[in-house]
Design a protein around this motif. Sequence first.
Motif, PDB file in Angstrom:
ATOM      1  N   GLY A  21       0.799  -1.219   0.000  1.00 41.28           N
ATOM      2  CA  GLY A  21       0.000   0.000   0.000  1.00 41.28           C
ATOM      3  C   GLY A  21       0.829   1.264   0.000  1.00 41.28           C
ATOM      4  O   GLY A  21       0.293   2.351  -0.185  1.00 41.28           O
ATOM      5  N   CYS A  22       2.149   1.130   0.187  1.00 42.60           N
ATOM      6  CA  CYS A  22       2.963   2.339   0.337  1.00 42.60           C
ATOM      7  C   CYS A  22       3.152   3.053  -1.003  1.00 42.60           C
ATOM      8  O   CYS A  22       3.703   2.494  -1.939  1.00 42.60           O
ATOM      9  CB  CYS A  22       4.326   1.994   0.949  1.00 42.60           C
ATOM     10  N   PRO A  23       2.700   4.320  -1.109  1.00 44.56           N
ATOM     11  CA  PRO A  23       2.797   5.037  -2.376  1.00 44.56           C
ATOM     12  C   PRO A  23       4.059   5.893  -2.491  1.00 44.56           C
ATOM     13  O   PRO A  23       4.308   6.505  -3.522  1.00 44.56           O
ATOM     14  CB  PRO A  23       1.575   5.952  -2.324  1.00 44.56           C
ATOM     15  N   VAL A  24       4.850   5.947  -1.394  1.00 46.96           N
ATOM     16  CA  VAL A  24       5.994   6.871  -1.354  1.00 46.96           C
ATOM     17  C   VAL A  24       6.978   6.514  -2.487  1.00 46.96           C
ATOM     18  O   VAL A  24       7.406   5.367  -2.598  1.00 46.96           O
ATOM     19  CB  VAL A  24       6.705   6.785   0.022  1.00 46.96           C
ATOM     20  N   PRO A  25       7.326   7.483  -3.361  1.00 48.31           N
ATOM     21  CA  PRO A  25       8.143   7.174  -4.536  1.00 48.31           C
ATOM     22  C   PRO A  25       9.435   6.421  -4.221  1.00 48.31           C
ATOM     23  O   PRO A  25       9.808   5.497  -4.942  1.00 48.31           O
ATOM     24  CB  PRO A  25       8.437   8.553  -5.149  1.00 48.31           C
ATOM     25  N   LYS A  26      10.116   6.779  -3.109  1.00 45.31           N
ATOM     26  CA  LYS A  26      11.413   6.113  -2.857  1.00 45.31           C
ATOM     27  C   LYS A  26      11.215   4.609  -2.577  1.00 45.31           C
ATOM     28  O   LYS A  26      12.151   3.833  -2.736  1.00 45.31           O
ATOM     29  CB  LYS A  26      12.200   6.814  -1.742  1.00 45.31           C
ATOM     30  N   ILE A  27      10.010   4.202  -2.164  1.00 49.49           N
ATOM     31  CA  ILE A  27       9.704   2.782  -1.954  1.00 49.49           C
ATOM     32  C   ILE A  27       9.158   2.194  -3.253  1.00 49.49           C
ATOM     33  O   ILE A  27       9.640   1.174  -3.765  1.00 49.49           O
ATOM     34  CB  ILE A  27       8.637   2.597  -0.833  1.00 49.49           C
ATOM     35  N   CYS A  34       3.351  -0.077  -3.195  1.00 48.90           N
ATOM     36  CA  CYS A  34       2.183  -0.170  -4.064  1.00 48.90           C
ATOM     37  C   CYS A  34       2.516  -0.630  -5.480  1.00 48.90           C
ATOM     38  O   CYS A  34       1.634  -1.119  -6.190  1.00 48.90           O
ATOM     39  CB  CYS A  34       1.464   1.167  -4.092  1.00 48.90           C
ATOM     40  N   SER A  35       3.797  -0.488  -5.894  1.00 46.31           N
ATOM     41  CA  SER A  35       4.105  -0.874  -7.275  1.00 46.31           C
ATOM     42  C   SER A  35       3.914  -2.377  -7.479  1.00 46.31           C
ATOM     43  O   SER A  35       3.715  -2.831  -8.605  1.00 46.31           O
ATOM     44  CB  SER A  35       5.516  -0.439  -7.667  1.00 46.31           C
ATOM     45  N   LEU A  36       3.935  -3.150  -6.388  1.00 46.30           N
ATOM     46  CA  LEU A  36       3.671  -4.599  -6.518  1.00 46.30           C
ATOM     47  C   LEU A  36       2.252  -4.840  -7.065  1.00 46.30           C
ATOM     48  O   LEU A  36       2.004  -5.859  -7.719  1.00 46.30           O
ATOM     49  CB  LEU A  36       3.789  -5.270  -5.154  1.00 46.30           C
ATOM     50  N   MET A  37       1.353  -3.894  -6.796  1.00 48.68           N
ATOM     51  CA  MET A  37      -0.027  -4.056  -7.284  1.00 48.68           C
ATOM     52  C   MET A  37      -0.093  -4.012  -8.815  1.00 48.68           C
ATOM     53  O   MET A  37      -1.052  -4.480  -9.410  1.00 48.68           O
ATOM     54  CB  MET A  37      -0.948  -2.963  -6.723  1.00 48.68           C
ATOM     55  N   ARG A  38       0.943  -3.454  -9.429  1.00 47.62           N
ATOM     56  CA  ARG A  38       0.956  -3.342 -10.893  1.00 47.62           C
ATOM     57  C   ARG A  38       1.321  -4.666 -11.560  1.00 47.62           C
ATOM     58  O   ARG A  38       1.220  -4.807 -12.778  1.00 47.62           O
ATOM     59  CB  ARG A  38       1.950  -2.262 -11.340  1.00 47.62           C
ATOM     60  N   HIS A  42       2.868 -11.599 -10.252  1.00 47.03           N
ATOM     61  CA  HIS A  42       4.111 -11.622  -9.464  1.00 47.03           C
ATOM     62  C   HIS A  42       3.787 -11.462  -7.972  1.00 47.03           C
ATOM     63  O   HIS A  42       4.321 -12.200  -7.127  1.00 47.03           O
ATOM     64  CB  HIS A  42       5.034 -10.511  -9.953  1.00 47.03           C
ATOM     65  N   ALA A  43       2.892 -10.508  -7.679  1.00 42.97           N
ATOM     66  CA  ALA A  43       2.518 -10.267  -6.274  1.00 42.97           C
ATOM     67  C   ALA A  43       1.955 -11.549  -5.662  1.00 42.97           C
ATOM     68  O   ALA A  43       2.309 -11.935  -4.539  1.00 42.97           O
ATOM     69  CB  ALA A  43       1.502  -9.138  -6.192  1.00 42.97           C
ATOM     70  N   ALA A  44       1.082 -12.230  -6.418  1.00 43.33           N
ATOM     71  CA  ALA A  44       0.483 -13.463  -5.890  1.00 43.33           C
ATOM     72  C   ALA A  44       1.550 -14.536  -5.694  1.00 43.33           C
ATOM     73  O   ALA A  44       1.514 -15.293  -4.713  1.00 43.33           O
ATOM     74  CB  ALA A  44      -0.606 -13.945  -6.836  1.00 43.33           C
ATOM     75  N   SER A  45       2.536 -14.592  -6.618  1.00 43.47           N
ATOM     76  CA  SER A  45       3.568 -15.633  -6.473  1.00 43.47           C
ATOM     77  C   SER A  45       4.452 -15.348  -5.250  1.00 43.47           C
ATOM     78  O   SER A  45       4.900 -16.269  -4.562  1.00 43.47           O
ATOM     79  CB  SER A  45       4.401 -15.789  -7.754  1.00 43.47           C
ATOM     80  N   VAL A  46       4.653 -14.063  -4.948  1.00 44.56           N
ATOM     81  CA  VAL A  46       5.421 -13.693  -3.746  1.00 44.56           C
ATOM     82  C   VAL A  46       4.671 -14.186  -2.497  1.00 44.56           C
ATOM     83  O   VAL A  46       5.252 -14.794  -1.598  1.00 44.56           O
ATOM     84  CB  VAL A  46       5.614 -12.155  -3.685  1.00 44.56           C
TER      85      VAL A  46
END
Length: 278
Positions: A21-27, A34-38, A42-46
Amino acid sequence: MAAAAQIVEGMGADIVDVNMGCPVPKIAKHNAGCSLMREPAHAASVIRAMTSAVKIPVTVKMRAGWDATEINAPDLAKRIEDAGAAAVAVHGRTAAQSYTGSSDWDLIARVASGLSIPVFGSGDCIEASQMVERMQSGVSGVLVGRGALRNPFIFEQASALMSGRPVRAITHEERGRFLLEYIELLQNERLGESAGFRHVAPGMGARPVSSEFPVSGESRGPARGHDKWVINKLRALNSWYTKGIDNGSHLRVRINAAESIPHLREIIEDFFLAPVSQ
Ligand SMILES: Cc1cc2nc3c(=O)[nH]c(=O)nc-3n(C[C@H](O)[C@H](O)[C@H](O)COP(=O)(O)O)c2cc1C
């Protein structure tokens, strides 16, 4: 991630919560947050790798999606449930929104209706009545962020509302005592903590707890070490906690200027506990 989950489990944690959920650009720019949501597959496999690697529950926090064109929480949450997650929490804003606009509780309700595991909703529960109202969205619970920083008594108040009891008014003095207790709690925090729990910069090695965070003293000089950390924590809370209080901006300025813990206590006692002159 699976190895990290095993480390967390080895430390004795009750659950591992994956922050998507973290939207902070450096993360987010490092394929985390949040980029994992894209990358839903991959997110599900993690999550699948993590749930296979540990016995404790793996839970996931996510947002509505990346931006208005990529709102995928209902689909991703389902994939995550299928991958073995024990619960999901959804903040109903996109990463692009950060904290603008409002949390989409219709979307959160949609996620909850599509899953069998518990779904928790997050976003904009500032008043106790909003917590109770949002419990009607079919969620198993609500998460409270900023509302708790403004008013830590919100949970007690919501619990009263939920069980039909009158909501107790919180006195000025109670709010002051809360801050004093928080200071004490922070002063005792981390003492005796094992070195393994702390982040250590590469090449720095682990320093003993006592040298990094000396026990708070009663010195009136500018705070250092652990005392400085306590003061900074109070300053961070201060910006939320003083909102909506009479003369709150005055208190905010005074707390921000405090240089030692005794000074900080004095300011709080003076503001909240001193008898009001007639
Ligand atoms: C100071 C602060 C720290 C937060 N830290 C985290 C965090 O570590 N992990 C996380 O998933 N969300 C974190 N959040 C987001 C909240 O969990 C929540 O989803 C968001 O603030 C919206 O809820 P609210 O309107 O009740 O604040 C944080 C929020 C705030 C204000």
